[in-house]
Design an enzyme around this catalytic site. Structure first.
Site, PDB file in Angstrom:
ATOM      1  N   LYS A   1       0.833  -1.212   0.000  1.00 53.82           N
ATOM      2  CA  LYS A   1       0.000   0.000   0.000  1.00 53.82           C
ATOM      3  C   LYS A   1       0.865   1.260   0.000  1.00 53.82           C
ATOM      4  O   LYS A   1       0.493   2.268  -0.579  1.00 53.82           O
ATOM      5  CB  LYS A   1      -0.949  -0.006   1.196  1.00 53.82           C
ATOM      6  CG  LYS A   1      -2.076  -1.015   1.046  1.00 53.82           C
ATOM      7  CD  LYS A   1      -3.248  -0.708   1.957  1.00 53.82           C
ATOM      8  CE  LYS A   1      -4.425  -1.629   1.658  1.00 53.82           C
ATOM      9  NZ  LYS A   1      -5.568  -1.413   2.545  1.00 53.82           N
TER      10      LYS A   1
ATOM     11  N   LYS B   1      -3.557 -10.265  -6.963  1.00 54.58           N
ATOM     12  CA  LYS B   1      -4.832 -10.598  -6.319  1.00 54.58           C
ATOM     13  C   LYS B   1      -5.960  -9.688  -6.811  1.00 54.58           C
ATOM     14  O   LYS B   1      -5.715  -8.535  -7.173  1.00 54.58           O
ATOM     15  CB  LYS B   1      -4.684 -10.543  -4.791  1.00 54.58           C
ATOM     16  CG  LYS B   1      -4.882  -9.196  -4.152  1.00 54.58           C
ATOM     17  CD  LYS B   1      -5.128  -9.308  -2.643  1.00 54.58           C
ATOM     18  CE  LYS B   1      -5.423  -7.915  -2.100  1.00 54.58           C
ATOM     19  NZ  LYS B   1      -5.758  -7.848  -0.704  1.00 54.58           N
TER      20      LYS B   1
ATOM     21  N   LYS C   1     -10.642  -4.956  -4.441  1.00 49.93           N
ATOM     22  CA  LYS C   1     -11.777  -4.067  -4.658  1.00 49.93           C
ATOM     23  C   LYS C   1     -11.342  -2.631  -4.902  1.00 49.93           C
ATOM     24  O   LYS C   1     -12.125  -1.819  -5.363  1.00 49.93           O
ATOM     25  CB  LYS C   1     -12.780  -4.166  -3.513  1.00 49.93           C
ATOM     26  CG  LYS C   1     -12.260  -3.813  -2.124  1.00 49.93           C
ATOM     27  CD  LYS C   1     -13.447  -3.726  -1.164  1.00 49.93           C
ATOM     28  CE  LYS C   1     -13.293  -4.428   0.151  1.00 49.93           C
ATOM     29  NZ  LYS C   1     -12.288  -3.846   1.040  1.00 49.93           N
TER      30      LYS C   1
HETATM   31  P1  AMP Z   1     -10.525  -6.527   2.191  1.00 44.91           P
HETATM   32  O1  AMP Z   1     -11.054  -6.418   0.792  1.00 44.91           O
HETATM   33  O2  AMP Z   1      -9.052  -6.274   2.215  1.00 44.91           O
HETATM   34  O3  AMP Z   1     -11.298  -5.748   3.201  1.00 44.91           O
HETATM   35  O4  AMP Z   1     -10.703  -8.053   2.573  1.00 44.91           O
HETATM   36  C1  AMP Z   1     -11.837  -8.600   3.198  1.00 44.91           C
HETATM   37  C2  AMP Z   1     -11.713 -10.099   3.252  1.00 44.91           C
HETATM   38  O5  AMP Z   1     -11.696 -10.646   1.936  1.00 44.91           O
HETATM   39  C3  AMP Z   1     -10.419 -10.576   3.938  1.00 44.91           C
HETATM   40  O6  AMP Z   1     -10.675 -11.762   4.657  1.00 44.91           O
HETATM   41  C4  AMP Z   1      -9.516 -10.860   2.780  1.00 44.91           C
HETATM   42  O7  AMP Z   1      -8.519 -11.811   3.086  1.00 44.91           O
HETATM   43  C5  AMP Z   1     -10.496 -11.400   1.733  1.00 44.91           C
HETATM   44  N1  AMP Z   1      -9.984 -11.155   0.400  1.00 44.91           N
HETATM   45  C6  AMP Z   1      -9.665  -9.948  -0.130  1.00 44.91           C
HETATM   46  N2  AMP Z   1      -9.182 -10.087  -1.383  1.00 44.91           N
HETATM   47  C7  AMP Z   1      -9.181 -11.418  -1.645  1.00 44.91           C
HETATM   48  C8  AMP Z   1      -8.793 -12.211  -2.764  1.00 44.91           C
HETATM   49  N3  AMP Z   1      -8.312 -11.660  -3.876  1.00 44.91           N
HETATM   50  N4  AMP Z   1      -8.939 -13.563  -2.678  1.00 44.91           N
HETATM   51  C9  AMP Z   1      -9.439 -14.129  -1.570  1.00 44.91           C
HETATM   52  N5  AMP Z   1      -9.816 -13.447  -0.466  1.00 44.91           N
HETATM   53  C10 AMP Z   1      -9.692 -12.106  -0.494  1.00 44.91           C
END
Ligand code: AMP
Ligand code: TRP
Length: 330
Positions: free
Chosen positions: A113, A195, A198
């Site tokens: 980041k 990865k 969002k």
């Molecule tokens: P975040 O989008 O960073 O708030 O992630 C929320 C949840 O989604 C966390 O448990 C992350 O580990 C999971 N997550 C985010 N991106 C991925 C991805 N590309 N593949 C699998 N899990 C994800």
């Protein structure tokens, strides 16, 4: 009883990767009578990078409605907003004071980041893992369902729990990460070695749960593959096709082996067409439910009751911790 906690940041469009990496695991866990589940919207985490006030508010509410639309059951899961339970900040500070700058600087997510940040790196971006540790340790969680990108933060949480317990006496349960090995990392549709995120500036990289259905189908159809033409799982040499197979398998519960067999004489176009239809069905179902919850005042009642329960549990823990650390007069 097993206590489970997980959170998602309301920092953008919740994607199919968030669903497969974190939310889907909860749908399984809530079937077990013995599990007590806490789910929260990590809005304090979201402001580690710049957020527009109006958009943040909107995303918080949308995330709450999306959790419900995905099938979270309110008799098993208590849902709340992190910033409405100030104990998170209170324990977060104590965890910060037990973390070392060196270990925080080594966190992969911080390093990533930091590179992407054009308008200054906030101290919050660095001290995010101790706040995440507080989120978990406040509730003596046994299990934390997350995607692979969060396992390093979970390790840090375990270290902090042990460090605190050794210094002040047994206080926190040491939690375990729960990672579904098949869906722990869903990849970008345009750069399938990165990865799916969002906050990717290119919306073609992800399928958001609230994407327009036709747009989402197009994203699948234009997902990067390779020139070989055969539909088989090979992460090294065929990351794009392998990622689509993972998504297909996770949404249908058909094994990758069976999918390879089913498509052994098909071309990418047919395979993508089928997956686009599966995504359509999946998103339509979620969006119909979402449209109901986002307008209903049920949502506020659910968030109020989640907040009250979380506050009840967390404030007791904070009192104990303050005492152990020697803060204040009591
Ligand atoms: P975040 O989008 O960073 O708030 O992630 C929320 C949840 O989604 C966390 O448990 C992350 O580990 C999971 N997550 C985010 N991106 C991925 C991805 N590309 N593949 C699998 N899990 C994800
Ligand atoms: N850090 C997580 C993410 O970016 C979100 C999060 C914050 C979280 N606190 C948590 C996840 C506690 C699980 C448990 O994805």
């Amino acid at each position: 009883m097993t206590r489970i906690i997980t959170g998602i940041q309301p920092s953008g469009n919740i994607t199919i990767a968030n669903y497969l990496g974190a939310i889907k695991q909860i749908l399984e866990l809530q079937k077990d009578e013995q599990n007590e589940i806490l789910i929260f919207i990590a809005d304090l985490h979201a402001i580690t990078v710049n957020q527009d006030r109006i958009a943040l508010k909107k995303h918080i509410r949308e995330l709450a409605a999306l959790y419900l639309a995905c099938g979270i059951k309110t008799d098993k899961c208590h849902m709340f907003i992190q910033s409405e339970v100030p104990c998170h900040n209170q324990l977060g500070w104590i965890m910060e004071c037990n973390s070392y700058i060196g270990e925080l600087e080594r966190m992969t997510q911080f390093k990533d980041k930091k590179q992407k940040q054009t308008d200054g790196i906030t101290a919050g971006l660095l001290t995010y893992p101790p706040l995440m540790a507080a989120d978990i340790l406040l509730y003596d969680a046994d299990v934390v369902p997350v995607g692979e990108d969060q396992t390093q933060h979970l390790e840090m949480t375990r270290n902090l729990a042990n460090r605190f317990n050794n210094k002040y006496g047994e206080t926190f349960k040491v939690p375990e990460a729960l990672v579904n090995k098949n869906t722990a990392k869903i990849y970008s549709l345009v750069e399938p070695t990165l990865k799916m995120s969002k906050s990717d500036p290119n919306p073609k990289a992800y399928i958001a749960l609230l994407d327009d259905i036709n747009v989402a189908k197009k994203k699948i159809k234009s997902a990067i593959t390779d020139s070989e033409g055969s539909i088989r799982y090979d992460k090294e040499n065929k990351p794009g096709v392998s990622n689509l197979l993972t998504i297909y398998s996770a949404l249908t519960n058909i094994s990758i082996k069976d999918l390879e067999e089913k498509y052994k004489n098909s071309n990418y176009q047919q395979f993508k067409e089928d997956l686009a239809n599966i995504v359509e069905e999946f998103l339509t179902n979620i969006q119909n439910k979402f449209n109901y919850y986002i307008k209903s005042n049920e949502l506020d009642l659910i968030l109020n009751s989640g907040r009250d329960l979380a506050y009840h549990l967390a404030s007791r823990k904070i009192q104990k911790v303050y005492k152990k650390v020697g803060l204040g007069r009591n």
